[in-house]
Design a protein around this motif. Structure first.
Motif, PDB file in Angstrom:
ATOM      1  N   GLY A  49       0.795  -1.216   0.000  1.00 14.38           N
ATOM      2  CA  GLY A  49       0.000   0.000   0.000  1.00 14.38           C
ATOM      3  C   GLY A  49       0.832   1.273   0.000  1.00 14.38           C
ATOM      4  N   ALA A  50       2.161   1.153  -0.042  1.00 14.44           N
ATOM      5  CA  ALA A  50       3.020   2.332  -0.114  1.00 14.44           C
ATOM      6  C   ALA A  50       2.822   3.011  -1.464  1.00 14.44           C
ATOM      7  N   VAL A  51       2.716   4.324  -1.458  1.00 14.70           N
ATOM      8  CA  VAL A  51       2.506   5.095  -2.674  1.00 14.70           C
ATOM      9  C   VAL A  51       3.701   6.017  -2.880  1.00 14.70           C
ATOM     10  N   LEU A  52       4.397   5.845  -4.012  1.00 14.62           N
ATOM     11  CA  LEU A  52       5.518   6.702  -4.375  1.00 14.62           C
ATOM     12  C   LEU A  52       5.021   7.776  -5.326  1.00 14.62           C
ATOM     13  N   GLU A  53       5.274   9.033  -5.014  1.00 15.39           N
ATOM     14  CA  GLU A  53       4.987  10.156  -5.904  1.00 15.39           C
ATOM     15  C   GLU A  53       6.338  10.781  -6.212  1.00 15.39           C
ATOM     16  N   LEU A  54       6.841  10.537  -7.419  1.00 18.54           N
ATOM     17  CA  LEU A  54       8.209  10.895  -7.771  1.00 18.54           C
ATOM     18  C   LEU A  54       8.277  11.801  -8.992  1.00 18.54           C
ATOM     19  N   GLY A  55       9.256  12.649  -8.993  1.00 18.05           N
ATOM     20  CA  GLY A  55       9.540  13.493 -10.145  1.00 18.05           C
ATOM     21  C   GLY A  55      11.045  13.627 -10.276  1.00 18.05           C
ATOM     22  N   GLY A  56      11.513  13.873 -11.476  1.00 21.02           N
ATOM     23  CA  GLY A  56      12.950  14.004 -11.658  1.00 21.02           C
ATOM     24  C   GLY A  56      13.319  14.128 -13.102  1.00 21.02           C
ATOM     25  N   GLU A  57      14.546  13.698 -13.390  1.00 21.81           N
ATOM     26  CA  GLU A  57      15.102  13.894 -14.717  1.00 21.81           C
ATOM     27  C   GLU A  57      15.733  12.608 -15.231  1.00 21.81           C
ATOM     28  N   GLN A  58      15.546  12.361 -16.518  1.00 21.12           N
ATOM     29  CA  GLN A  58      16.139  11.203 -17.183  1.00 21.12           C
ATOM     30  C   GLN A  58      17.157  11.708 -18.196  1.00 21.12           C
ATOM     31  N   LYS A  59      18.333  11.079 -18.204  1.00 21.54           N
ATOM     32  CA  LYS A  59      19.389  11.425 -19.160  1.00 21.54           C
ATOM     33  C   LYS A  59      19.745  10.184 -19.952  1.00 21.54           C
ATOM     34  N   GLY A  60      20.032  10.360 -21.219  1.00 22.01           N
ATOM     35  CA  GLY A  60      20.456   9.243 -22.050  1.00 22.01           C
ATOM     36  C   GLY A  60      19.640   9.146 -23.312  1.00 22.01           C
ATOM     37  N   LEU A  61      19.851   8.062 -24.035  1.00 19.11           N
ATOM     38  CA  LEU A  61      19.113   7.789 -25.264  1.00 19.11           C
ATOM     39  C   LEU A  61      18.410   6.454 -25.072  1.00 19.11           C
ATOM     40  N   ILE A  62      17.087   6.496 -24.959  1.00 14.45           N
ATOM     41  CA  ILE A  62      16.326   5.261 -24.772  1.00 14.45           C
ATOM     42  C   ILE A  62      14.951   5.423 -25.400  1.00 14.45           C
ATOM     43  N   VAL A  63      14.487   4.355 -26.028  1.00 13.22           N
ATOM     44  CA  VAL A  63      13.137   4.269 -26.566  1.00 13.22           C
ATOM     45  C   VAL A  63      12.521   3.025 -25.964  1.00 13.22           C
ATOM     46  N   SER A  64      11.292   3.153 -25.449  1.00 15.61           N
ATOM     47  CA  SER A  64      10.696   1.976 -24.818  1.00 15.61           C
ATOM     48  C   SER A  64       9.189   1.936 -25.014  1.00 15.61           C
ATOM     49  N   LEU A  65       8.706   0.741 -25.143  1.00 15.54           N
ATOM     50  CA  LEU A  65       7.287   0.410 -25.124  1.00 15.54           C
ATOM     51  C   LEU A  65       7.267  -0.931 -24.421  1.00 15.54           C
ATOM     52  N   ASP A  66       7.095  -0.900 -23.094  1.00 12.62           N
ATOM     53  CA  ASP A  66       7.326  -2.121 -22.336  1.00 12.62           C
ATOM     54  C   ASP A  66       6.496  -2.202 -21.075  1.00 12.62           C
TER      55      ASP A  66
END
Length: 144
Positions: free
Chosen positions: A118-135
């Protein structure tokens, strides 16, 4: 008959009180995590983090696996809150999500996840790199 009705009302009041005390004992904490993800079809991720809860800091391990279209590598740094936990170990568990995305260079990330405790994570931030995903992916957090 009046005794039975009074007993029902008393039990209902007791159940309500227990529920209120149980909800009141849940607390919030803060969390920061770093996730490194890489893959080609099957992807993997790992990282570390820190949970701050009731004045103490708890080191975290982060792991995960994804399956679907994943190509590239990225590093994501997230910060936010953990809600609805009674003890630090409640943050441990698997947080599942499905999604699509792409990042080239820097990109903002915002996510809300829930685990089996029941723990709820509310997260925000930054992603660096080259990635494409559909997963479909799972993020596993555990106390070190």
């Amino acid at each position: 008959m009046n005794l039975l009705s009074a007993l029902k009302v008393g039990l209902l009041a007791l159940a309500t009180l227990i529920g209120a005390v149980s909800m009141a004992s849940a607390a919030d904490g803060t969390i920061s995590i770093r996730i490194v993800k890489a893959g080609f079809i099957v992807g993997g991720s790992g990282g570390d983090g820190v949970l701050t809860f009731q004045g103490r800091k708890y080191p975290l391990s982060v792991g995960g696996l994804s399956y679907g279209l994943t190509f590239g590598a990225s590093e994501t740094r997230l910060r936010g809150t953990v809600k609805n936990i009674r003890q630090a170990s409640d943050v441990s568990g698997v947080y599942a999500q499905g999604g699509a995305g792409a990042a080239l260079g820097k990109g903002a990330q915002v996510v809300v996840l829930t685990n089996q405790n029941g723990a709820v994570l509310e997260l925000g931030g930054e992603q660096k790199g080259l990635i494409v995903s559909l997963d479909l992916s799972g993020l596993a957090l555990s106390l070190k």
